[in-house]
Design an enzyme around this catalytic site. Structure first.
Site, PDB file in Angstrom:
ATOM      1  N   PHE A 139       0.860  -1.186   0.000  1.00 48.41           N
ATOM      2  CA  PHE A 139       0.000   0.000   0.000  1.00 48.41           C
ATOM      3  C   PHE A 139       0.894   1.233   0.000  1.00 48.41           C
ATOM      4  CE2 PHE A 139      -2.512   3.449   1.692  1.00 48.41           C
ATOM      5  CZ  PHE A 139      -3.693   3.315   0.982  1.00 48.41           C
ATOM      6  N   ASP A 224       9.494   2.809   1.583  1.00 48.99           N
ATOM      7  CA  ASP A 224       8.311   3.489   2.116  1.00 48.99           C
ATOM      8  C   ASP A 224       8.193   3.135   3.596  1.00 48.99           C
ATOM      9  OD1 ASP A 224       5.746   4.086   2.992  1.00 48.99           O
ATOM     10  OD2 ASP A 224       4.761   3.533   1.125  1.00 48.99           O
ATOM     11  N   LYS A 253       2.869   9.874   8.442  1.00 46.70           N
ATOM     12  CA  LYS A 253       2.176   9.420   9.648  1.00 46.70           C
ATOM     13  C   LYS A 253       2.724   9.981  10.963  1.00 46.70           C
ATOM     14  CE  LYS A 253      -0.004   5.217   7.847  1.00 46.70           C
ATOM     15  NZ  LYS A 253      -1.434   5.459   8.006  1.00 46.70           N
TER      16      LYS A 253
HETATM   17  C1  PLP Z   1       3.081   2.269   3.823  1.00 47.25           C
HETATM   18  C2  PLP Z   1       2.170   3.417   3.483  1.00 47.25           C
HETATM   19  N1  PLP Z   1       2.481   4.214   2.447  1.00 47.25           N
HETATM   20  C3  PLP Z   1       1.706   5.253   2.119  1.00 47.25           C
HETATM   21  C4  PLP Z   1       0.544   5.539   2.804  1.00 47.25           C
HETATM   22  C5  PLP Z   1      -0.302   6.716   2.399  1.00 47.25           C
HETATM   23  O1  PLP Z   1      -0.216   7.726   3.352  1.00 47.25           O
HETATM   24  P1  PLP Z   1      -1.322   8.877   3.415  1.00 47.25           P
HETATM   25  O2  PLP Z   1      -2.609   8.238   3.826  1.00 47.25           O
HETATM   26  O3  PLP Z   1      -0.793   9.851   4.427  1.00 47.25           O
HETATM   27  O4  PLP Z   1      -1.404   9.477   2.049  1.00 47.25           O
HETATM   28  C6  PLP Z   1       0.173   4.726   3.864  1.00 47.25           C
HETATM   29  C7  PLP Z   1      -1.075   4.992   4.595  1.00 47.25           C
HETATM   30  O5  PLP Z   1      -1.642   4.139   5.234  1.00 47.25           O
HETATM   31  C8  PLP Z   1       1.006   3.633   4.217  1.00 47.25           C
HETATM   32  O6  PLP Z   1       0.701   2.819   5.233  1.00 47.25           O
END
Ligand code: PLP
Length: 405
Positions: A139, A224, A253
């Site tokens: 994700f 990420d 986050k």
């Molecule tokens: C691993 C990861 N990358 C990217 C995101 C996307 O972040 P945002 O919701 O702040 O756009 C998330 C959100 O849950 C995530 O867990």
């Protein structure tokens, strides 16, 4: 006191229905407790989905935000601001990266990383080298580039053509990645623990293997750490458990403990890919968000919260393993890293039903996919609060067993 029914009626009329929300309206938080409009309190074991690392209304965060709001809130990036510069220096010192670009969310951080990787090869006279290899069940966010990298096809549906050049291979399978990467590949993007995909830690050696593959081929390694970063794994970054340094790192986050912020960080070698004018953000790195992030760092250090996350995470995981052993008909097992833990349910058990029963007992958790319960509490959580969560879960699983017989 606010009228819950009146608020819910307004929500029903005016909010887009993108979230499946239960009929609760939260108004206040303190530490690891949330309070709704009816004054009911809840133990928060998800912390705004791995965001509120200092819990709710931590005095250090409140103080930093109040002071900064009274001094300077926003100026955009036409001029430097002191807090952004201080935060960039701290981030580089803590991550081993060299330069930072600030965004407002995780998905924007990943979009920026993707743009940087592609533009790096453009500046190297290799403009066709635009491929991005991600992994299934990953994700990376909801904007068009991040959604294309996200390895869960239900998130693609209905949004037209996906960004070309992006593909997925099996998570944890180094050979599959080796086979997919070619001279058109610009970057690999990887989560050290797949969060939304089921709290799945990378198998041993996988991240080092990807690092070696990128070193051999010149492909950029984008890590990420939007969910795993900022101490949640028990180290500042989850890749630090493996001794891996990415070429591009994305964060969001927990970075400012609940104030919207994100960042992508790069090694010096790639910094020239984004020359003046090639990327930008109105809000990214504004003084308010950066002051909050600086207060988060200071508090993580002062309260020893990152080492604490490792110890509390191990404690909680062993509690979850105990529940898995006690309820084998309902639970397959437990896994996680630091204070990001998952309980894997049996194929016939729906996570949302367990979530609802936990909520009825005053404990809030999240899910990861349909069959995994996700726990991502604030790093300030106490052992007593973790025990309270485990006891509620035990009671819910015991009730479910009783109902099934
Ligand atoms: C691993 C990861 N990358 C990217 C995101 C996307 O972040 P945002 O919701 O702040 O756009 C998330 C959100 O849950 C995530 O867990």
């Amino acid at each position: 006191m606010a009228d819950t029914n009146a608020l819910l009626a307004l929500a029903g009329r005016h909010l887009l229905k993108t979230y499946k929300q239960p009929p609760l309206v939260m108004t206040r938080g303190e530490g690891c407790r949330l309070y709704d409009t009816d004054g009911r309190s809840y133990l928060d074991l998800y912390a705004g989905i791995a965001v509120c690392v200092l819990g709710h209304a931590h005095p250090a965060l409140v103080r930093a935000l109040t002071e900064q709001a009274a001094r300077l809130g926003h100026i955009a990036n036409l001029y430097y601001n002191d807090k952004q510069i201080e935060l960039a220096a701290q981030l580089c010192a803590r991550t081993g990266m060299d330069r930072v670009f600030f965004t407002n969310s995780g998905t924007e951080a990943n979009e920026g990383a993707l743009k940087l990787a592609r533009r790096w090869f453009f500046t190297q006279n290799d403009p066709e080298r635009t491929g991005i290899v991600a992994t299934w069940s990953s994700f990376h966010g909801r904007t068009m580039g991040s959604v294309a990298m996200t390895g869960t096809p239900k998130y693609w549906e209905g949004f037209g053509h996906r960004l070309p050049g992006v593909s997925q291979v099996k998570y944890g399978d180094l050979d599959a990645m080796r086979r997919r990467v070619n001279d058109r590949t610009a970057a690999i993007i990887i989560e050290p623990v797949q969060g939304e995909g089921g709290v799945l830690p990378a198998p041993p050696g996988y991240l080092q293997g990807l690092r070696a593959l990128c070193d051999e081929t010149g492909v950029l390694l984008i890590v990420d750490e939007i969910q795993t970063g900022i101490g949640r794994s028990g180290k500042y970054l989850a890749v630090q458990h493996e001794g891996v340094v990415p070429d591009v790192l994305t964060l969001a986050k927990g970075l400012a403990g609940g104030v919207p912020i994100g960042a992508f960080l790069v090694r010096e070698k790639y910094a020239e890919a984004l020359a003046p004018g090639t990327h930008g953000s109105t809000f990214g790195g504004n003084p308010l968000a950066c002051a909050a992030a600086l207060a988060v760092f200071e508090t993580l250090d002062r309260e020893g919260l990152i080492e604490g996350a490792a110890a509390k995470g191990a404690y909680f995981l062993s509690g979850l393993e105990g529940l898995a052993a006690k309820h084998p008909a309902l639970v397959k097992g437990a896994r996680g890293r630091g204070l990001l833990c998952g309980l894997v349910l049996a194929d016939h058990v729906e996570a949302r039903l367990v979530l609802g029963a936990m909520r009825d007992r005053g404990v809030l958790i999240a899910q990861a996919g349909d069959r995994v319960l996700r726990f991502a509490p604030a790093l300030v959580i106490s052992e007593a609060e973790l025990d309270e969560g485990l006891a509620a879960l035990d009671a819910v699983l015991t009730d479910m067993t009783r109902e099934a017989t």
